[in-house]
Motif scaffolding. Structure first.
Motif, PDB file in Angstrom:
ATOM      1  N   ARG A 108     -14.231  14.697  -0.138  1.00  0.00           N
ATOM      2  CA  ARG A 108     -14.225  13.458  -0.915  1.00  0.00           C
ATOM      3  C   ARG A 108     -14.410  13.746  -2.405  1.00  0.00           C
ATOM      4  O   ARG A 108     -13.752  13.127  -3.256  1.00  0.00           O
ATOM      5  CB  ARG A 108     -15.313  12.513  -0.398  1.00  0.00           C
ATOM      6  CG  ARG A 108     -15.160  11.072  -0.866  1.00  0.00           C
ATOM      7  CD  ARG A 108     -16.216  10.193  -0.212  1.00  0.00           C
ATOM      8  NE  ARG A 108     -16.091  10.219   1.237  1.00  0.00           N
ATOM      9  CZ  ARG A 108     -15.245   9.464   1.919  1.00  0.00           C
ATOM     10  NH1 ARG A 108     -14.433   8.641   1.263  1.00  0.00           N
ATOM     11  NH2 ARG A 108     -15.190   9.518   3.230  1.00  0.00           N
TER      12      ARG A 108
ATOM     13  N   ALA B 116      -2.129   5.515   9.675  1.00  0.00           N
ATOM     14  CA  ALA B 116      -2.209   4.918   8.345  1.00  0.00           C
ATOM     15  C   ALA B 116      -0.896   4.286   7.925  1.00  0.00           C
ATOM     16  O   ALA B 116      -0.867   3.324   7.149  1.00  0.00           O
ATOM     17  CB  ALA B 116      -2.630   5.982   7.325  1.00  0.00           C
TER      18      ALA B 116
ATOM     19  N   LYS C 214      -5.448   0.444  -8.403  1.00  0.00           N
ATOM     20  CA  LYS C 214      -6.533   0.466  -7.429  1.00  0.00           C
ATOM     21  C   LYS C 214      -6.321   1.637  -6.479  1.00  0.00           C
ATOM     22  O   LYS C 214      -5.268   1.737  -5.835  1.00  0.00           O
ATOM     23  CB  LYS C 214      -6.578  -0.850  -6.660  1.00  0.00           C
ATOM     24  CG  LYS C 214      -6.865  -2.060  -7.547  1.00  0.00           C
ATOM     25  CD  LYS C 214      -6.849  -3.346  -6.750  1.00  0.00           C
ATOM     26  CE  LYS C 214      -7.144  -4.537  -7.660  1.00  0.00           C
ATOM     27  NZ  LYS C 214      -7.087  -5.831  -6.914  1.00  0.00           N
ATOM     28  N   VAL C 215      -7.323   2.515  -6.399  1.00  0.00           N
ATOM     29  CA  VAL C 215      -7.194   3.738  -5.609  1.00  0.00           C
ATOM     30  C   VAL C 215      -8.340   3.816  -4.608  1.00  0.00           C
ATOM     31  O   VAL C 215      -9.514   3.650  -4.970  1.00  0.00           O
ATOM     32  CB  VAL C 215      -7.204   4.997  -6.503  1.00  0.00           C
ATOM     33  CG1 VAL C 215      -7.015   6.248  -5.645  1.00  0.00           C
ATOM     34  CG2 VAL C 215      -6.129   4.905  -7.573  1.00  0.00           C
ATOM     35  N   ASP C 216      -8.003   4.059  -3.355  1.00  0.00           N
ATOM     36  CA  ASP C 216      -8.992   4.325  -2.315  1.00  0.00           C
ATOM     37  C   ASP C 216      -8.905   5.797  -1.924  1.00  0.00           C
ATOM     38  O   ASP C 216      -7.806   6.319  -1.702  1.00  0.00           O
ATOM     39  CB  ASP C 216      -8.726   3.472  -1.072  1.00  0.00           C
ATOM     40  CG  ASP C 216      -8.827   1.978  -1.353  1.00  0.00           C
ATOM     41  OD1 ASP C 216      -9.700   1.604  -2.154  1.00  0.00           O
ATOM     42  OD2 ASP C 216      -8.028   1.210  -0.791  1.00  0.00           O
TER      43      ASP C 216
ATOM     44  N   ARG D 128      -1.676  -0.873  -3.942  1.00  0.00           N
ATOM     45  CA  ARG D 128      -2.901  -0.084  -3.856  1.00  0.00           C
ATOM     46  C   ARG D 128      -2.528   1.320  -3.396  1.00  0.00           C
ATOM     47  O   ARG D 128      -1.678   1.479  -2.510  1.00  0.00           O
ATOM     48  CB  ARG D 128      -3.879  -0.726  -2.874  1.00  0.00           C
ATOM     49  CG  ARG D 128      -5.190   0.041  -2.691  1.00  0.00           C
ATOM     50  CD  ARG D 128      -6.087  -0.667  -1.688  1.00  0.00           C
ATOM     51  NE  ARG D 128      -6.542  -1.943  -2.202  1.00  0.00           N
ATOM     52  CZ  ARG D 128      -7.613  -2.111  -2.983  1.00  0.00           C
ATOM     53  NH1 ARG D 128      -8.348  -1.059  -3.321  1.00  0.00           N
ATOM     54  NH2 ARG D 128      -7.954  -3.300  -3.393  1.00  0.00           N
TER      55      ARG D 128
ATOM     56  N   VAL E 283       0.856  -1.188   0.000  1.00  0.00           N
ATOM     57  CA  VAL E 283       0.000   0.000   0.000  1.00  0.00           C
ATOM     58  C   VAL E 283       0.889   1.235   0.000  1.00  0.00           C
ATOM     59  O   VAL E 283       1.867   1.316   0.747  1.00  0.00           O
ATOM     60  CB  VAL E 283      -0.924   0.027   1.237  1.00  0.00           C
ATOM     61  CG1 VAL E 283      -1.714   1.337   1.291  1.00  0.00           C
ATOM     62  CG2 VAL E 283      -1.867  -1.167   1.228  1.00  0.00           C
TER      63      VAL E 283
ATOM     64  N   ASP F 170      -9.930   8.431   0.928  1.00  0.00           N
ATOM     65  CA  ASP F 170     -10.295   8.341   2.337  1.00  0.00           C
ATOM     66  C   ASP F 170     -10.245   9.722   2.976  1.00  0.00           C
ATOM     67  O   ASP F 170      -9.202  10.389   2.961  1.00  0.00           O
ATOM     68  CB  ASP F 170      -9.323   7.394   3.044  1.00  0.00           C
ATOM     69  CG  ASP F 170      -9.904   6.800   4.309  1.00  0.00           C
ATOM     70  OD1 ASP F 170     -11.050   7.142   4.654  1.00  0.00           O
ATOM     71  OD2 ASP F 170      -9.207   6.001   4.956  1.00  0.00           O
TER      72      ASP F 170
ATOM     73  N   ALA G 129       1.118   0.633   5.640  1.00  0.00           N
ATOM     74  CA  ALA G 129       1.648   1.148   4.377  1.00  0.00           C
ATOM     75  C   ALA G 129       3.095   0.716   4.175  1.00  0.00           C
ATOM     76  O   ALA G 129       3.810   0.375   5.129  1.00  0.00           O
ATOM     77  CB  ALA G 129       1.553   2.671   4.341  1.00  0.00           C
TER      78      ALA G 129
ATOM     79  N   ARG H 117      -3.684   4.701  -1.539  1.00  0.00           N
ATOM     80  CA  ARG H 117      -4.655   5.285  -0.625  1.00  0.00           C
ATOM     81  C   ARG H 117      -4.425   6.780  -0.585  1.00  0.00           C
ATOM     82  O   ARG H 117      -3.364   7.238  -0.143  1.00  0.00           O
ATOM     83  CB  ARG H 117      -4.529   4.685   0.768  1.00  0.00           C
ATOM     84  CG  ARG H 117      -5.570   5.218   1.755  1.00  0.00           C
ATOM     85  CD  ARG H 117      -5.351   4.676   3.158  1.00  0.00           C
ATOM     86  NE  ARG H 117      -6.365   5.172   4.069  1.00  0.00           N
ATOM     87  CZ  ARG H 117      -6.297   5.077   5.399  1.00  0.00           C
ATOM     88  NH1 ARG H 117      -5.253   4.479   5.960  1.00  0.00           N
ATOM     89  NH2 ARG H 117      -7.261   5.566   6.168  1.00  0.00           N
TER      90      ARG H 117
ATOM     91  N   LEU I 147      -5.336  10.065   1.137  1.00  0.00           N
ATOM     92  CA  LEU I 147      -5.861  10.330   2.474  1.00  0.00           C
ATOM     93  C   LEU I 147      -5.826  11.815   2.787  1.00  0.00           C
ATOM     94  O   LEU I 147      -4.804  12.482   2.588  1.00  0.00           O
ATOM     95  CB  LEU I 147      -5.016   9.561   3.508  1.00  0.00           C
ATOM     96  CG  LEU I 147      -5.282   9.845   4.986  1.00  0.00           C
ATOM     97  CD1 LEU I 147      -6.684   9.399   5.377  1.00  0.00           C
ATOM     98  CD2 LEU I 147      -4.224   9.120   5.843  1.00  0.00           C
TER      99      LEU I 147
ATOM    100  N   VAL J 286       0.533   5.378   0.531  1.00  0.00           N
ATOM    101  CA  VAL J 286      -0.380   6.393   1.048  1.00  0.00           C
ATOM    102  C   VAL J 286       0.095   7.770   0.604  1.00  0.00           C
ATOM    103  O   VAL J 286       1.264   8.130   0.811  1.00  0.00           O
ATOM    104  CB  VAL J 286      -0.464   6.347   2.588  1.00  0.00           C
ATOM    105  CG1 VAL J 286      -1.316   7.494   3.116  1.00  0.00           C
ATOM    106  CG2 VAL J 286      -1.038   5.014   3.049  1.00  0.00           C
TER     107      VAL J 286
END
Length: 290
Positions: free
Chosen positions: A205, A240, A223-225, A180, A152, A227, A244, A182, A184, A154
């Motif tokens: 958001r 976090a 793949k993106v989140d 992935r 991950v 948060d 990571a 993230r 944040l 971040v």
């Protein structure tokens, strides 16, 4: 020194070993050289020819030789020119910054965790370099090892307006390592009225989603989140980091030409459980990033 190299601070401790390992992992697939630098903060003493001074110089050369041997092993390269080693004398922050100005694309430093009272008394070399360097600086916690599975990355966003370069780099790193991403953002609005907090989270958001759409579209399989967290930013980001493999943040482009590393950034450097990349603001100078 020429272009195509990474500067690594070496101190003979566990943190320096972690920095060498991280830097070698970064440099190996890119064909980059590593330049190991050990800074001894006693120029007058080092210039003397006393037995004590000679022993000190011998010990410093030995620790550099050990670090260089480990770097060559990690690089898997027979070319001895892939790893250089040098001793400098003087202030650690100033010497590291001066070496970085010679054209490296990245500075990697270990972070030996010490009690906060010690840091207040002596300062942090990592924070001092990360606050002013014109290329990205990565701080690697002592004893850190990468996660074997499900990496991950971040990207800690303070404001979307200043985070385009951050997202460009974070998405490139995540895509390269099959990680992935993230994205944040944290803000301390826990005590705000519920309607205000909800409105902020919704707007934040939406802004982050637009930022991702603009700067991560080169990697359709990434793949993106996104948060958005209400809480004290340094604590949220440090938490976090526990899940990571790399955390990226950017100095703010304020009145200083090199930008500003604020209290949140310094706290994250101090408390992060994974390597932290501090990027200069776009106006601070060149740098291709981690």
């Amino acid at each position: 020194m020429t272009h195509g190299w990474v500067l690594v601070g070496v101190d003979g401790g566990e943190a320096g070993e972690a920095a060498v390992e991280f830097a070698a992992r970064y440099a190996a697939p890119r064909g980059l050289r590593l330049e190991l630098l050990h800074v001894a903060p006693e120029p007058a003493y080092a210039a003397s020819d006393s037995a004590h001074a000679r022993i000190g110089r011998q010990q410093r050369h030995q620790l550099l030789d050990t670090a260089a041997a480990r770097a060559r092993e990690l690089l898997g390269a027979d070319d001895p020119g892939r790893v250089g080693a040098e001793i400098a004398y003087g202030g650690r922050v100033d010497r590291l910054l001066a070496a970085a100005e010679e054209g490296c694309e990245l500075v990697v430093l270990g972070d030996q965790r010490r009690p906060q009272v010690d840091r207040l008394a002596t300062g942090s070399v990592l924070a001092g370099v990360a606050a002013r360097c014109t290329v990205p600086v990565i701080g690697v916690p002592a004893g850190w090892t990468p996660h074997a599975q499900d990496p991950v990355v971040v990207a800690a966003v303070k404001t979307c307006a200043d985070s385009g370069v951050l997202l460009d780099l974070a998405s490139a790193v995540a895509a390269e390592h099959g990680a992935r991403l993230r994205v944040l953002q944290a803000r301390d609005v826990q005590h705000a009225a519920p309607g205000h907090r909800g409105a902020w989270e919704e707007a934040a958001r939406a802004d982050l989603a637009r930022l991702v759409a603009t700067h991560c579209d080169r990697y359709p399989d990434l793949k993106v989140d996104v948060d958005v967290v209400s809480g004290q930013p340094a604590r949220v980001i440090a938490n976090a980091s526990a899940q990571a493999d790399l955390l990226l943040l950017t100095r703010r482009p304020l009145v200083y030409s090199h930008g500003h590393l604020g209290g949140t950034g310094r706290a994250v450097l101090r408390e992060s459980r994974c390597p932290v990349a501090v990027l200069p603001p776009p106006t601070a100078g060149p740098g291709s990033g981690p």
